[in-house]
Design a protein around this motif. Structure first.
Motif, PDB file in Angstrom:
ATOM      1  N   GLY A 103       0.824  -1.203   0.000  1.00  0.00           N
ATOM      2  CA  GLY A 103       0.000   0.000   0.000  1.00  0.00           C
ATOM      3  C   GLY A 103       0.854   1.248   0.000  1.00  0.00           C
ATOM      4  N   PRO A 104       0.213   2.411   0.018  1.00  0.00           N
ATOM      5  CA  PRO A 104       0.962   3.675   0.041  1.00  0.00           C
ATOM      6  C   PRO A 104       1.868   3.723   1.267  1.00  0.00           C
ATOM      7  N   ILE A 105       2.995   4.380   1.103  1.00  0.00           N
ATOM      8  CA  ILE A 105       3.940   4.519   2.208  1.00  0.00           C
ATOM      9  C   ILE A 105       3.221   5.162   3.392  1.00  0.00           C
ATOM     10  N   THR A 106       3.477   4.658   4.585  1.00  0.00           N
ATOM     11  CA  THR A 106       2.808   5.183   5.775  1.00  0.00           C
ATOM     12  C   THR A 106       3.500   6.461   6.242  1.00  0.00           C
ATOM     13  N   PRO A 107       2.806   7.326   6.979  1.00  0.00           N
ATOM     14  CA  PRO A 107       3.453   8.536   7.500  1.00  0.00           C
ATOM     15  C   PRO A 107       4.694   8.219   8.337  1.00  0.00           C
ATOM     16  N   ALA A 108       4.644   7.161   9.139  1.00  0.00           N
ATOM     17  CA  ALA A 108       5.804   6.800   9.954  1.00  0.00           C
ATOM     18  C   ALA A 108       6.988   6.386   9.078  1.00  0.00           C
ATOM     19  N   GLN A 109       6.715   5.623   8.013  1.00  0.00           N
ATOM     20  CA  GLN A 109       7.792   5.225   7.100  1.00  0.00           C
ATOM     21  C   GLN A 109       8.363   6.445   6.389  1.00  0.00           C
ATOM     22  N   ALA A 110       7.494   7.346   5.937  1.00  0.00           N
ATOM     23  CA  ALA A 110       7.939   8.542   5.231  1.00  0.00           C
ATOM     24  C   ALA A 110       8.783   9.435   6.130  1.00  0.00           C
ATOM     25  N   GLU A 111       8.379   9.561   7.398  1.00  0.00           N
ATOM     26  CA  GLU A 111       9.119  10.404   8.338  1.00  0.00           C
ATOM     27  C   GLU A 111      10.513   9.846   8.608  1.00  0.00           C
ATOM     28  N   ALA A 112      10.631   8.517   8.670  1.00  0.00           N
ATOM     29  CA  ALA A 112      11.911   7.880   8.963  1.00  0.00           C
ATOM     30  C   ALA A 112      12.812   7.767   7.738  1.00  0.00           C
ATOM     31  N   TYR A 113      12.251   7.937   6.548  1.00  0.00           N
ATOM     32  CA  TYR A 113      13.021   7.777   5.314  1.00  0.00           C
ATOM     33  C   TYR A 113      13.878   9.000   5.095  1.00  0.00           C
ATOM     34  N   VAL A 114      15.140   8.821   4.751  1.00  0.00           N
ATOM     35  CA  VAL A 114      16.089   9.942   4.690  1.00  0.00           C
ATOM     36  C   VAL A 114      16.087  10.689   3.354  1.00  0.00           C
ATOM     37  N   LEU A 115      15.569  10.097   2.306  1.00  0.00           N
ATOM     38  CA  LEU A 115      15.546  10.755   1.006  1.00  0.00           C
ATOM     39  C   LEU A 115      14.208  11.451   0.796  1.00  0.00           C
ATOM     40  N   SER A 116      14.180  12.435  -0.087  1.00  0.00           N
ATOM     41  CA  SER A 116      12.928  13.144  -0.340  1.00  0.00           C
ATOM     42  C   SER A 116      11.973  12.240  -1.114  1.00  0.00           C
ATOM     43  N   LEU A 117      10.705  12.337  -0.787  1.00  0.00           N
ATOM     44  CA  LEU A 117       9.685  11.525  -1.423  1.00  0.00           C
ATOM     45  C   LEU A 117       8.790  12.397  -2.291  1.00  0.00           C
ATOM     46  N   LYS A 118       8.186  11.792  -3.300  1.00  0.00           N
ATOM     47  CA  LYS A 118       7.344  12.532  -4.234  1.00  0.00           C
ATOM     48  C   LYS A 118       5.859  12.355  -3.942  1.00  0.00           C
ATOM     49  N   GLY A 119       5.522  11.508  -2.967  1.00  0.00           N
ATOM     50  CA  GLY A 119       4.129  11.319  -2.613  1.00  0.00           C
ATOM     51  C   GLY A 119       3.427  10.204  -3.351  1.00  0.00           C
ATOM     52  N   ASN A 120       4.149   9.458  -4.177  1.00  0.00           N
ATOM     53  CA  ASN A 120       3.533   8.354  -4.901  1.00  0.00           C
ATOM     54  C   ASN A 120       4.313   7.057  -4.675  1.00  0.00           C
ATOM     55  N   GLU A 121       4.778   6.883  -3.436  1.00  0.00           N
ATOM     56  CA  GLU A 121       5.546   5.704  -3.094  1.00  0.00           C
ATOM     57  C   GLU A 121       4.640   4.648  -2.462  1.00  0.00           C
ATOM     58  N   TYR A 122       4.887   3.410  -2.819  1.00  0.00           N
ATOM     59  CA  TYR A 122       4.161   2.269  -2.268  1.00  0.00           C
ATOM     60  C   TYR A 122       5.183   1.316  -1.667  1.00  0.00           C
ATOM     61  N   THR A 123       4.809   0.652  -0.579  1.00  0.00           N
ATOM     62  CA  THR A 123       5.711  -0.281   0.068  1.00  0.00           C
ATOM     63  C   THR A 123       5.026  -1.635   0.246  1.00  0.00           C
TER      64      THR A 123
END
Length: 150
Positions: free
Chosen positions: A43-63
């Motif tokens: 599913g879409p990347i969770t807020p917790a995963q996005a916050e912990a991820y060190v690279l910039s995200l574009k908002g269309n990431e799925y994990t």
């Protein structure tokens, strides 16, 4: 990727386990390993995963979470062996980096397990309908999971 090969495989639902046998290529050609692969929580990347991820995200990431258990031989794993496919034939390969714990890449021996997260950067407007595991040769489809439409 030969789309016809995918049609001959049994599609599994996300969360189901598939047993696969891989043959290695290159310097270790002919060495085989059999293992189970389970893909879950796509599913879409969770807020917790996005916050912990060190690279910039574009908002269309799925994990997705992946668990691999080696049953026999040597089993090589790599997040890049996972792809998303669309009905139109578009393919998105998993990123080599993913939120922790990332699946990454490596080799596991008989009885060992590896768990981790894989991430896909899906272009806007693309709607994948299946996740595919390819063999170490980069072209042979080993397993297909159907995706719920997000």
């Amino acid at each position: 990727m030969n789309r016809w090969t995918q049609l001959t495989l049994t599609r599994r639902a996300i969360g189901e386990t598939v047993t696969v046998t891989q043959e290695q290529y290159g310097p270790t050609q002919g060495v085989t390993g059999t293992g189970t692969v389970t893909v879950s929580d796509y599913g879409p990347i969770t807020p917790a995963q996005a916050e912990a991820y060190v690279l910039s995200l574009k908002g269309n990431e799925y994990t997705a979470r992946v668990e691999i258990e080696n049953l026999t031989g040597e089993f090589v794993y790599n997040s890049l062996y996972f792809e998303l496919h669309t009905p139109e034939g578009d393919i998105v390969t998993a990123s080599s980096l993913g939120p922790d714990p990332s699946l990454g890449s490596g080799e596991i021996r008989t009885g060992d397990r590896r768990r981790g997260t894989i991430m896909f950067e899906v272009p806007q407007g693309m709607t994948p309908d299946e996740m595919v595991l390819i063999d170490t040769d980069g072209t042979t489809t080993m397993a297909v999971w159907t995706l719920d439409q997000q």
